[in-house]
Design a protein around this motif. Structure first.
Motif, PDB file in Angstrom:
ATOM      1  N   UNK A  45      -7.397   4.709  -4.481  1.00 47.95           N
ATOM      2  CA  UNK A  45      -7.605   3.289  -4.382  1.00 47.95           C
ATOM      3  C   UNK A  45      -6.891   2.731  -3.215  1.00 47.95           C
ATOM      4  N   UNK A  46      -5.911   3.315  -2.967  1.00 49.01           N
ATOM      5  CA  UNK A  46      -4.857   2.887  -1.729  1.00 49.01           C
ATOM      6  C   UNK A  46      -5.837   2.982  -0.603  1.00 49.01           C
ATOM      7  N   UNK A 104      -3.505  -3.234  -6.051  1.00 48.48           N
ATOM      8  CA  UNK A 104      -2.672  -2.305  -5.151  1.00 48.48           C
ATOM      9  C   UNK A 104      -1.282  -2.364  -6.267  1.00 48.48           C
ATOM     10  N   UNK A 145      -2.178   7.947   5.933  1.00 51.68           N
ATOM     11  CA  UNK A 145      -1.987   7.536   4.602  1.00 51.68           C
ATOM     12  C   UNK A 145      -2.535   8.575   3.504  1.00 51.68           C
ATOM     13  N   UNK A 170       0.119   2.216  10.633  1.00 50.32           N
ATOM     14  CA  UNK A 170      -1.022   1.307   9.883  1.00 50.32           C
ATOM     15  C   UNK A 170      -1.019   0.041  10.700  1.00 50.32           C
ATOM     16  N   UNK A 228      -9.552  -2.567   5.170  1.00 52.39           N
ATOM     17  CA  UNK A 228      -9.032  -3.285   6.092  1.00 52.39           C
ATOM     18  C   UNK A 228      -9.281  -3.005   7.584  1.00 52.39           C
ATOM     19  N   UNK A 229      -9.334  -1.646   7.456  1.00 50.05           N
ATOM     20  CA  UNK A 229      -9.457  -1.148   9.095  1.00 50.05           C
ATOM     21  C   UNK A 229     -10.817  -1.527   9.565  1.00 50.05           C
ATOM     22  N   UNK A 287       5.144   4.724   8.172  1.00 56.05           N
ATOM     23  CA  UNK A 287       3.728   4.864   8.060  1.00 56.05           C
ATOM     24  C   UNK A 287       3.368   3.468   8.308  1.00 56.05           C
ATOM     25  N   UNK A 304      -8.842   0.827  -0.026  1.00 57.65           N
ATOM     26  CA  UNK A 304      -8.535  -0.543   0.421  1.00 57.65           C
ATOM     27  C   UNK A 304      -8.188  -0.501   1.884  1.00 57.65           C
ATOM     28  N   UNK A 305      -7.347   0.530   2.360  1.00 58.01           N
ATOM     29  CA  UNK A 305      -7.082   0.674   3.813  1.00 58.01           C
ATOM     30  C   UNK A 305      -8.208   0.698   4.611  1.00 58.01           C
ATOM     31  N   UNK A 321      -5.263   6.046   8.771  1.00 60.07           N
ATOM     32  CA  UNK A 321      -5.914   6.084   7.533  1.00 60.07           C
ATOM     33  C   UNK A 321      -5.679   7.537   7.258  1.00 60.07           C
ATOM     34  N   UNK A 353       0.886  -1.064   0.015  1.00 60.09           N
ATOM     35  CA  UNK A 353       0.030  -0.017  -0.048  1.00 60.09           C
ATOM     36  C   UNK A 353       1.005   1.440  -0.027  1.00 60.09           C
TER      37      UNK A 353
END
Lengths: 224, 251
Positions: B146-147, A220, B134, A168, B154-155, A164, B150-151, B131, A154
């Motif tokens: 997109x990144x 990704x 990011x 995360x 996931x969270x 990061x 998806x994150x 998040x 990611x």
């Protein structure tokens, strides 16, 4: 080639790089051992707490090492544009994910084996109930490696990867730390029956995030 | 450029302000003090609505992220909504934790308790703080969307696992938590009204702030576009001024 063959090709590549560069063995492993040593400094070995909290200390150390391993796993893709090569290789993205996660898993399992010896020697813990301990460790490691690989991809291309990824990854894998620590505590205390529910939780986590990674990695990897 | 129609947004703003004033009046004077806790309990009228809005905001982020990922509904609108809502969610989670802590100190005697719900909320806070970090990583708009989508998912998937594992962990060690659901059954009519009104007022506040944040994001994107266009124009003009025949070869 099927998925498993392609994945093992990627894993083999990562492990071969590791065998030649020895970053895990010569840098991450000593780091883990130093952390174990520092825990003894911080918690005073004479008070006898070290043995009681050894599973927690072990898994915190393993998580910190995992952060480094994940970072390393994507550092080797950034150098010399290896990432583009991987993307253009025509391998299934799912296989690339599984291969990279498998390589991280294997590296971490080697680390954890040495670290657990460290825990036995330094903290005077008896690791008797082998089956629940090993099972919990393997499942926890698969879970961490899968989420780590996912987050690594990611943020792979950004310059802030090293800072990061921990932010995360750590909250997401907090259930793994909880499950692995409680599972180990129960197993070490001689009540393996209490360890099994936690091992179940670790299994659910590992399966869930491995599936998500397998599904999401294609999108990704397209990122520049 | 706004999420809602401008008139709707303006009405929403006034409604939010009015309902917050009414909430303050009811929360501070209208509702009777708690039999056991006294006036401290009035913090509930902020704490519970803030917690509700935090969860609502994260639900909106997850939904918007899913809508962005689904190709048939993909639109930059959903990316902006996801980001705006996550910011509000983090803010309201922080508010929930701070108010809860202020409330816990006089009532439980501690700032923090290792209660399952508290721990889950704290993990939630850090999940979405990551998040937001990011989101700030510079990248092409599409790549970033997109990144982040998806994150966010996931969270979102992690929240029930965290909640489940933490609940399991705490209930294995201590019987009966401070949040006994049966204790809440007996609640004064005005208190219940104030609480529900607080939830309504905070929901309006959330909708209003979401709209504002969305608009700010649109303006920011417009600004970036305009700056880029101006820079290109200056570059082209500069090259043309310097040496006309060499423009093609100029790098």
């Amino acid at each position: 080639m099927n998925l498993v063959q392609e994945a093992s090709l990627v894993a083999e590549k990562d492990l071969r790089i590791e065998l030649r560069s020895r970053v895990t063995v010569q840098q991450i492993l000593p780091f883990g051992l130093v952390v174990l040593l520092l825990f003894a400094f911080a918690l005073d070995p004479d008070r006898g707490v070290l043995r009681d909290v050894a599973p927690g200390l072990f898994w915190i150390t393993a998580l910190l090492a995992a952060l480094l391993a994940v970072s390393r796993s994507f550092a080797i893709e950034v150098e010399h544009g290896a990432r583009d090569g991987l993307r253009l290789s025509g391998l299934d993205p799912a296989a690339i994910f599984l291969g990279k996660a498998a390589a991280v898993t294997i590296e971490l399992l080697v680390l954890e084996t040495v670290l657990s010896v460290g825990v036995v020697v330094l903290f005077d813990v008896a690791l008797n109930a082998v089956l629940p301990l090993v099972l919990a460790a393997v499942l926890a490691t698969v879970g961490v490696a899968a989420t780590g690989t996912l987050y690594g991809a990611l943020v792979a291309s950004s310059g802030t990867r090293e800072t990061l990824v921990p932010l995360l990854l750590l909250p997401v894998v907090s259930p793994v730390l909880l499950g692995a620590t409680r599972g180990w505590e129960a197993a070490i205390d001689g009540v393996p029956s209490e360890a099994w529910p936690w091992i179940g939780l670790l299994a659910v986590f590992a399966v869930l995030y491995t599936s998500i990674g397998t599904l999401a990695f294609g999108t990704l990897l397209e990122d520049a | 450029m706004t999420l809602f129609n401008p008139t709707v947004a303006r009405v929403l703003g006034w409604l939010t302000l009015a309902s917050l004033i009414v909430l303050a009046l009811f929360g501070l004077w209208g509702a009777p003090p708690d039999d056991v806790q006294g006036d401290v309990q009035r913090l509930m009228y902020l704490h519970v609505p803030a917690a509700w809005v935090a969860y609502l905001a994260f639900a909106v982020t997850s939904l918007a992220s899913a809508l962005w990922l689904w190709e048939r509904t993909r639109s930059p609108v959903w990316d902006r909504v996801a980001g705006a809502s996550a910011e509000l969610g983090v803010m309201f989670t922080a508010l929930t934790l701070i108010i809860g802590s202020l409330w816990g100190r006089p009532v439980w005697g501690v700032w923090w308790a290792w209660d399952a719900r508290l721990v889950t909320t704290a993990v939630l806070f850090f999940l979405y703080l990551g998040y937001l970090a990011l989101r700030r990583v510079p990248a092409d708009a599409d790549v970033r969307a997109r990144r982040c989508a998806i994150a966010a998912l996931i969270a979102f998937i992690d929240v029930p696992i965290v909640h489940f594992s933490v609940t399991w962990w705490r209930t294995l060690h201590q019987e009966g938590t401070v949040f006994d659901p049966e204790l809440k059954a007996n609640i004064h009519g005005t208190m219940a009204f104030t609480l529900w009104f607080g939830v309504l007022a905070f929901t309006l506040l959330f909708a209003y702030l979401l709209d504002r944040r969305y608009r700010l994001e649109c303006l920011n994107e417009g600004l970036a576009d305009r700056q880029l266009r101006r820079a290109i124009e200056e570059r082209v003009r500069g090259a043309a001024d310097r040496d006309a025949p060499k423009v093609g070869a100029d790098r």
